[in-house]
Scaffold this motif. Structure first.
Motif, PDB file in Angstrom:
ATOM      1  N   ARG A  96      -1.966 -10.880  -4.135  1.00  0.00           N
ATOM      2  CA  ARG A  96      -1.651  -9.571  -3.597  1.00  0.00           C
ATOM      3  C   ARG A  96      -0.534  -9.750  -2.574  1.00  0.00           C
ATOM      4  O   ARG A  96      -0.575 -10.678  -1.755  1.00  0.00           O
ATOM      5  CB  ARG A  96      -2.923  -9.000  -2.935  1.00  0.00           C
ATOM      6  N   THR A 138      -4.045  -1.551  -8.824  1.00  0.00           N
ATOM      7  CA  THR A 138      -4.746  -2.656  -9.483  1.00  0.00           C
ATOM      8  C   THR A 138      -6.204  -2.674  -9.056  1.00  0.00           C
ATOM      9  O   THR A 138      -6.531  -2.394  -7.907  1.00  0.00           O
ATOM     10  CB  THR A 138      -4.098  -4.008  -9.122  1.00  0.00           C
ATOM     11  N   ALA A 139      -7.053  -3.006  -9.993  1.00  0.00           N
ATOM     12  CA  ALA A 139      -8.482  -3.118  -9.695  1.00  0.00           C
ATOM     13  C   ALA A 139      -8.993  -4.450 -10.204  1.00  0.00           C
ATOM     14  O   ALA A 139      -8.576  -4.933 -11.263  1.00  0.00           O
ATOM     15  CB  ALA A 139      -9.257  -1.978 -10.345  1.00  0.00           C
ATOM     16  N   LEU A 140      -9.890  -5.032  -9.429  1.00  0.00           N
ATOM     17  CA  LEU A 140     -10.486  -6.316  -9.783  1.00  0.00           C
ATOM     18  C   LEU A 140     -11.979  -6.082  -9.973  1.00  0.00           C
ATOM     19  O   LEU A 140     -12.645  -5.537  -9.090  1.00  0.00           O
ATOM     20  CB  LEU A 140     -10.263  -7.310  -8.636  1.00  0.00           C
ATOM     21  N   SER A 181     -13.199  -3.881  -6.856  1.00  0.00           N
ATOM     22  CA  SER A 181     -12.300  -3.821  -5.711  1.00  0.00           C
ATOM     23  C   SER A 181     -10.991  -3.188  -6.181  1.00  0.00           C
ATOM     24  O   SER A 181     -10.421  -3.641  -7.166  1.00  0.00           O
ATOM     25  CB  SER A 181     -12.067  -5.240  -5.186  1.00  0.00           C
ATOM     26  N   VAL A 182     -10.560  -2.137  -5.505  1.00  0.00           N
ATOM     27  CA  VAL A 182      -9.336  -1.445  -5.905  1.00  0.00           C
ATOM     28  C   VAL A 182      -8.320  -1.528  -4.773  1.00  0.00           C
ATOM     29  O   VAL A 182      -8.645  -1.262  -3.613  1.00  0.00           O
ATOM     30  CB  VAL A 182      -9.606   0.043  -6.217  1.00  0.00           C
ATOM     31  N   ALA A 183      -7.107  -1.915  -5.092  1.00  0.00           N
ATOM     32  CA  ALA A 183      -6.024  -1.942  -4.110  1.00  0.00           C
ATOM     33  C   ALA A 183      -4.785  -1.401  -4.814  1.00  0.00           C
ATOM     34  O   ALA A 183      -4.235  -2.034  -5.710  1.00  0.00           O
ATOM     35  CB  ALA A 183      -5.787  -3.364  -3.607  1.00  0.00           C
ATOM     36  N   GLU A 187     -10.135  -0.176  -1.507  1.00  0.00           N
ATOM     37  CA  GLU A 187     -11.418   0.480  -1.728  1.00  0.00           C
ATOM     38  C   GLU A 187     -12.303  -0.495  -2.485  1.00  0.00           C
ATOM     39  O   GLU A 187     -11.938  -0.992  -3.538  1.00  0.00           O
ATOM     40  CB  GLU A 187     -11.155   1.724  -2.577  1.00  0.00           C
ATOM     41  N   THR A 188     -13.429  -0.817  -1.926  1.00  0.00           N
ATOM     42  CA  THR A 188     -14.287  -1.804  -2.559  1.00  0.00           C
ATOM     43  C   THR A 188     -15.675  -1.247  -2.752  1.00  0.00           C
ATOM     44  O   THR A 188     -16.209  -0.554  -1.899  1.00  0.00           O
ATOM     45  CB  THR A 188     -14.371  -3.073  -1.679  1.00  0.00           C
TER      46      THR A 188
END
Lengths: 213, 213
Positions: free
Chosen positions: B183, A146-148, A141-143, B44-45
């Motif tokens: 977030r 930052t990416a998780l 998951s990218v926002a 983006e997921t």
């Protein structure tokens, strides 16, 4: 490395690179993949107080004394390693070590800052002859910057050989889940946090105890 | 809630609010603190493939069958609860559930998406009469619109009373460490990921097995 078309692909590549560096026992490669001070120069970090929360209780911040040999599947908490304390005594998170990174190995307490985190990898690599990660259920998951990433780490590993002619210690398997947080930098996606934990099975107890956390 | 002067303070307040909502058994309060689809509308997921990584191996993505009663300190993996499967069978992370959130309870596998995550809290709350979190070693790191919190959760909890006149089941304690990723949203800081895991002690085995992960 081919140039990925999207952030998600780039994050996946960084995640893969992390596990491959661990498999190679590539300490420099692992170090390069963790965020450093320059990457977080404009981040705001606060060490916090030792006791916060709804009901301040006993300060459990002291690391328990343990040996660097970590039994499977019950890891041994940290102790003074040959290279000095694994935990910094200074609670302040600022400094040239890129203080904001954190790492939890399965069953371990939290390690914070490049010093503690990288020393833990040096320790683990010194005690590991063979390790392979089979990653499943990968989700990214990218926002923004930052990416998780979450995934299951199916780990096969073996320690140094006992004092005889065998080349590897016994191979053991672990079922572990991980949450990896990456931060976008000019040098690509770098690890901000790695939290790995064991997936525990029903012990078959007769008790009806619950674990509500 | 007083207006915090810095991001770090606001994140600490959100983190505290999360644990306090859990202590109150406030399901709506907990739900409100997790990121939802509107907050991640532009994120983006990607669900990823079940097998990625250096050496693709067996797909361990299926959740083991377990009962909702979770023994302490060895949690029981998830099973079909009365309200249906806790794990979504669809691996795609897009949708109205705010798919990008993830949650790992101590010893559990990864839960992804609002459906799975919130159902787990409903389950836990239904089986918990009393719970208190004593947070220590709190550390907060903020970079842009994301914040990373690590802390030790010293948990005291008790399940429903057995069928007699006692008001609470036995109280048990757990030593857990957590990484919480928040977030920034127009409604304040919201949880993107919560990963909690047990701190395990030396079992005192005679074996020299190592856990190199």
């Amino acid at each position: 490395m081919t140039r990925a078309r999207t952030d998600v692909e780039q994050v996946e590549l960084a995640n893969t690179a992390f596990y491959e560096a661990l498999e190679r026992g590539d300490f420099d490669g692992v170090s390069d993949l963790w965020l450093d001070a320059a990457d977080l120069a404009d981040a705001e970090t606060y060490a916090g107080t030792p006791d916060t929360g709804a009901d301040p209780g006993a300060d459990a911040g002291t690391s328990p004394e343990v040996s660097p040999i970590i039994p499977v599947p019950v890891p041994v908490p940290l102790t003074d390693a040959d290279d000095g304390d694994l935990h910094d005594t200074d609670d302040t998170d600022h400094g040239s070590d890129g203080p904001a990174i954190s790492c939890v190995h399965p069953g371990w307490p939290v390690l914070t800052g490049r010093g503690e985190v990288l020393r833990s990898y040096a320790l683990i690599m010194a005690n590991t002859e063979y390790i392979q990660f089979f990653l499943t259920d990968l989700k990214v998951s990218v926002a923004g910057d930052t990416a998780l990433v979450t995934c299951t780490e199916n780990i096969l590993s073996g320690g140094p050989a006992p004092e005889d002619s065998e080349e590897l210690g016994p191979l053991v398997g672990q079922l572990v889940v991980a949450t990896n947080v990456f931060r976008r930098t000019p040098d690509g996606w770098k690890l901000w946090s790695h939290h790995a934990s064991p997936v525990l099975a029903d012990s078959g107890d007769d008790e009806d105890d619950e674990t509500p956390s």
